[in-house]
Design a protein around this motif. Structure first.
Motif, PDB file in Angstrom:
ATOM      1  N   THR A  96       0.839  -1.202   0.000  1.00 24.70           N
ATOM      2  CA  THR A  96       0.000   0.000   0.000  1.00 24.70           C
ATOM      3  C   THR A  96       0.872   1.249   0.000  1.00 24.70           C
ATOM      4  OG1 THR A  96      -0.126   0.109   2.420  1.00 24.70           O
ATOM      5  CG2 THR A  96      -1.788  -1.218   1.296  1.00 24.70           C
ATOM      6  N   ALA A  97       0.287   2.357  -0.467  1.00 17.26           N
ATOM      7  CA  ALA A  97       1.044   3.607  -0.552  1.00 17.26           C
ATOM      8  C   ALA A  97       1.539   4.051   0.821  1.00 17.26           C
ATOM      9  CB  ALA A  97       0.168   4.692  -1.186  1.00 17.26           C
ATOM     10  N   ALA A  98       0.696   3.892   1.837  1.00 18.44           N
ATOM     11  CA  ALA A  98       1.084   4.315   3.185  1.00 18.44           C
ATOM     12  C   ALA A  98       2.268   3.506   3.703  1.00 18.44           C
ATOM     13  CB  ALA A  98      -0.107   4.182   4.127  1.00 18.44           C
ATOM     14  N   ALA A  99       2.222   2.207   3.496  1.00 13.51           N
ATOM     15  CA  ALA A  99       3.317   1.346   3.961  1.00 13.51           C
ATOM     16  C   ALA A  99       4.599   1.637   3.202  1.00 13.51           C
ATOM     17  CB  ALA A  99       2.922  -0.117   3.806  1.00 13.51           C
ATOM     18  N   ARG A 100       4.503   1.861   1.896  1.00  8.22           N
ATOM     19  CA  ARG A 100       5.692   2.149   1.101  1.00  8.22           C
ATOM     20  C   ARG A 100       6.327   3.477   1.513  1.00  8.22           C
ATOM     21  NH1 ARG A 100       4.209   3.004  -3.908  1.00  8.22           N
ATOM     22  NH2 ARG A 100       1.999   2.450  -3.812  1.00  8.22           N
ATOM     23  N   ALA A 101       5.488   4.474   1.796  1.00  3.85           N
ATOM     24  CA  ALA A 101       6.013   5.775   2.221  1.00  3.85           C
ATOM     25  C   ALA A 101       6.711   5.667   3.572  1.00  3.85           C
ATOM     26  CB  ALA A 101       4.872   6.790   2.286  1.00  3.85           C
ATOM     27  N   ALA A 102       6.095   4.926   4.482  1.00  5.53           N
ATOM     28  CA  ALA A 102       6.683   4.757   5.811  1.00  5.53           C
ATOM     29  C   ALA A 102       8.006   4.005   5.741  1.00  5.53           C
ATOM     30  CB  ALA A 102       5.701   4.034   6.726  1.00  5.53           C
ATOM     31  N   ASP A 103       8.046   2.951   4.931  1.00  2.00           N
ATOM     32  CA  ASP A 103       9.266   2.158   4.835  1.00  2.00           C
ATOM     33  C   ASP A 103      10.374   2.914   4.099  1.00  2.00           C
ATOM     34  OD1 ASP A 103       7.779   0.237   6.103  1.00  2.00           O
ATOM     35  OD2 ASP A 103       8.388  -1.389   4.769  1.00  2.00           O
ATOM     36  N   ALA A 104      10.011   3.759   3.140  1.00  5.49           N
ATOM     37  CA  ALA A 104      11.010   4.547   2.426  1.00  5.49           C
ATOM     38  C   ALA A 104      11.745   5.476   3.389  1.00  5.49           C
ATOM     39  CB  ALA A 104      10.347   5.349   1.315  1.00  5.49           C
ATOM     40  N   LYS A 105      11.037   6.021   4.366  1.00  7.13           N
ATOM     41  CA  LYS A 105      11.660   6.892   5.367  1.00  7.13           C
ATOM     42  C   LYS A 105      12.621   6.117   6.254  1.00  7.13           C
ATOM     43  CE  LYS A 105       7.816  10.176   5.603  1.00  7.13           C
ATOM     44  NZ  LYS A 105       6.748  10.762   6.458  1.00  7.13           N
ATOM     45  N   THR A 146      13.098  -0.556  -4.958  1.00  9.30           N
ATOM     46  CA  THR A 146      12.569   0.608  -5.671  1.00  9.30           C
ATOM     47  C   THR A 146      11.647   0.167  -6.805  1.00  9.30           C
ATOM     48  OG1 THR A 146      14.455   0.629  -7.188  1.00  9.30           O
ATOM     49  CG2 THR A 146      14.653   1.943  -5.172  1.00  9.30           C
ATOM     50  N   ASP A 147      11.106   1.151  -7.506  1.00  6.95           N
ATOM     51  CA  ASP A 147      10.309   0.944  -8.731  1.00  6.95           C
ATOM     52  C   ASP A 147       9.164  -0.043  -8.500  1.00  6.95           C
ATOM     53  OD1 ASP A 147      11.984   2.672 -10.147  1.00  6.95           O
ATOM     54  OD2 ASP A 147      13.346   1.050 -10.699  1.00  6.95           O
ATOM     55  N   PHE A 148       8.360   0.261  -7.514  1.00  5.15           N
ATOM     56  CA  PHE A 148       7.206  -0.596  -7.214  1.00  5.15           C
ATOM     57  C   PHE A 148       6.186  -0.515  -8.342  1.00  5.15           C
ATOM     58  CE2 PHE A 148       2.861  -0.949  -5.609  1.00  5.15           C
ATOM     59  CZ  PHE A 148       2.896  -2.195  -5.004  1.00  5.15           C
ATOM     60  N   HIS A 149       5.679  -1.684  -8.735  1.00  2.49           N
ATOM     61  CA  HIS A 149       4.591  -1.754  -9.716  1.00  2.49           C
ATOM     62  C   HIS A 149       3.562  -2.755  -9.219  1.00  2.49           C
ATOM     63  CE1 HIS A 149       6.564   0.625 -12.851  1.00  2.49           C
ATOM     64  NE2 HIS A 149       7.673  -0.058 -12.595  1.00  2.49           N
ATOM     65  N   LEU A 150       2.329  -2.306  -9.090  1.00  7.06           N
ATOM     66  CA  LEU A 150       1.232  -3.183  -8.683  1.00  7.06           C
ATOM     67  C   LEU A 150       0.610  -3.797  -9.929  1.00  7.06           C
ATOM     68  CD1 LEU A 150      -0.530  -4.234  -6.323  1.00  7.06           C
ATOM     69  CD2 LEU A 150      -2.030  -2.259  -6.719  1.00  7.06           C
ATOM     70  N   LEU A 151       0.636  -5.116 -10.018  1.00  9.35           N
ATOM     71  CA  LEU A 151       0.131  -5.820 -11.192  1.00  9.35           C
ATOM     72  C   LEU A 151      -1.252  -6.409 -10.978  1.00  9.35           C
ATOM     73  CD1 LEU A 151       3.431  -7.758 -12.069  1.00  9.35           C
ATOM     74  CD2 LEU A 151       2.671  -5.525 -12.921  1.00  9.35           C
ATOM     75  N   ARG A 152      -1.597  -6.671  -9.696  1.00  9.89           N
ATOM     76  CA  ARG A 152      -2.908  -7.256  -9.393  1.00  9.89           C
ATOM     77  C   ARG A 152      -3.248  -6.902  -7.941  1.00  9.89           C
ATOM     78  NH1 ARG A 152      -4.199 -12.816 -10.962  1.00  9.89           N
ATOM     79  NH2 ARG A 152      -1.952 -13.048 -10.974  1.00  9.89           N
ATOM     80  N   ASP A 153      -4.509  -6.604  -7.699  1.00  9.87           N
ATOM     81  CA  ASP A 153      -4.987  -6.362  -6.335  1.00  9.87           C
ATOM     82  C   ASP A 153      -6.446  -6.790  -6.290  1.00  9.87           C
ATOM     83  OD1 ASP A 153      -5.657  -5.539  -3.817  1.00  9.87           O
ATOM     84  OD2 ASP A 153      -5.095  -3.439  -4.094  1.00  9.87           O
ATOM     85  N   ALA A 154      -6.696  -7.942  -5.701  1.00  7.63           N
ATOM     86  CA  ALA A 154      -8.056  -8.486  -5.676  1.00  7.63           C
ATOM     87  C   ALA A 154      -8.393  -8.974  -4.270  1.00  7.63           C
ATOM     88  CB  ALA A 154      -8.181  -9.644  -6.661  1.00  7.63           C
ATOM     89  N   THR A 155      -9.594  -8.665  -3.813  1.00  5.02           N
ATOM     90  CA  THR A 155     -10.060  -9.216  -2.551  1.00  5.02           C
ATOM     91  C   THR A 155     -10.606 -10.624  -2.794  1.00  5.02           C
ATOM     92  OG1 THR A 155     -12.225  -8.178  -2.833  1.00  5.02           O
ATOM     93  CG2 THR A 155     -10.574  -6.968  -1.547  1.00  5.02           C
TER      94      THR A 155
END
Length: 212
Positions: A118-127, A133-142
């Motif tokens: 998730t964007a929030a987790a990626r931002a927190a971990d980047a800090k 790097t270069d995250f790409h989401l290819l699939r997201d299904a519940t």
């Protein structure tokens, strides 16, 4: 019976015998106590539990079940977290959740169970200096396979500096009362994932969890 028909019948019987004696296509991996199973191609090799725990730096816990299978011709436990895996590695964990985690568990927590998605987790971990790097989401299904079991399947890519892109395919599920987590993860280099996509998809789609 003519000689031609006799030969044809013989060939048919031989084909049936060969089919009947052929090695199984899949190994079925089962955790009967947790009503969980999946299948992997029969040629994939199981990694010893002790070696897998050492490679993941997991603290031994009788309440946690984990298993790994490597498709590499030279299977190795360190491929579980490898950045240069040229063959798929499947890793599965079934573990109880403590009350704090149960109270906070969400679909986003399941998405971020192994790596930040998730964007929030990626931002927190980047800090915190997360190196990929270069995250790409290819699939997201519940997913709601039944009996209260629910979760997500996410497929994504990260690039390891100086190495290249890796693809991760993850199913993370929990039971109706959010007290157990069931993880199935397959990963390897992005080129490997593309090459073995059909096999990997069969493994991921076979992941089955049934509430007791």
């Amino acid at each position: 019976m003519s000689r031609g028909r006799f030969i044809g019948l013989g060939m048919m019987l031989l084909a049936l015998l060969v089919t009947g004696c052929a090695a199984p296509q899949f190994t079925y991996v089962t955790n009967s106590g947790e009503h969980t199973y999946f299948k992997v191609p029969d040629a994939w090799s199981q990694i010893k539990s002790s070696a897998l725990s050492a490679a993941t730096k997991a603290t031994p816990d009788s309440n946690v079940w984990s298993v790994g299978y490597d498709a590499d011709l030279r299977p190795a436990a360190n491929h579980v977290l490898g950045a240069m895996d040229v063959a798929p590695f499947v890793y599965s964990v079934v573990a109880p959740l403590n009350q704090t985690t149960t109270n906070a568990l969400s679909y986003n927590e399941l998405r971020d169970f192994f790596l930040p998605v998730t964007a929030a987790a990626r931002a927190a971990d980047a800090k915190s200096g997360f190196p990929l790097t270069d995250f790409h989401l290819l699939r997201d299904a519940t997913m709601t396979p039944g009996q209260g079991v629910h979760g997500v399947r996410v497929t994504f890519q990260y690039t390891y500096p100086g190495i290249g892109a890796n693809t991760f395919d993850q199913v993370a599920l929990t039971n109706a009362d959010d007290t157990e987590v069931y993880l199935l993860l397959v990963h390897c280099l992005a080129s490997c994932y593309s090459k073995h996509h059909s096999q990997i998809d069969t493994v991921m789609n076979s992941f089955t969890v049934r509430s007791p």
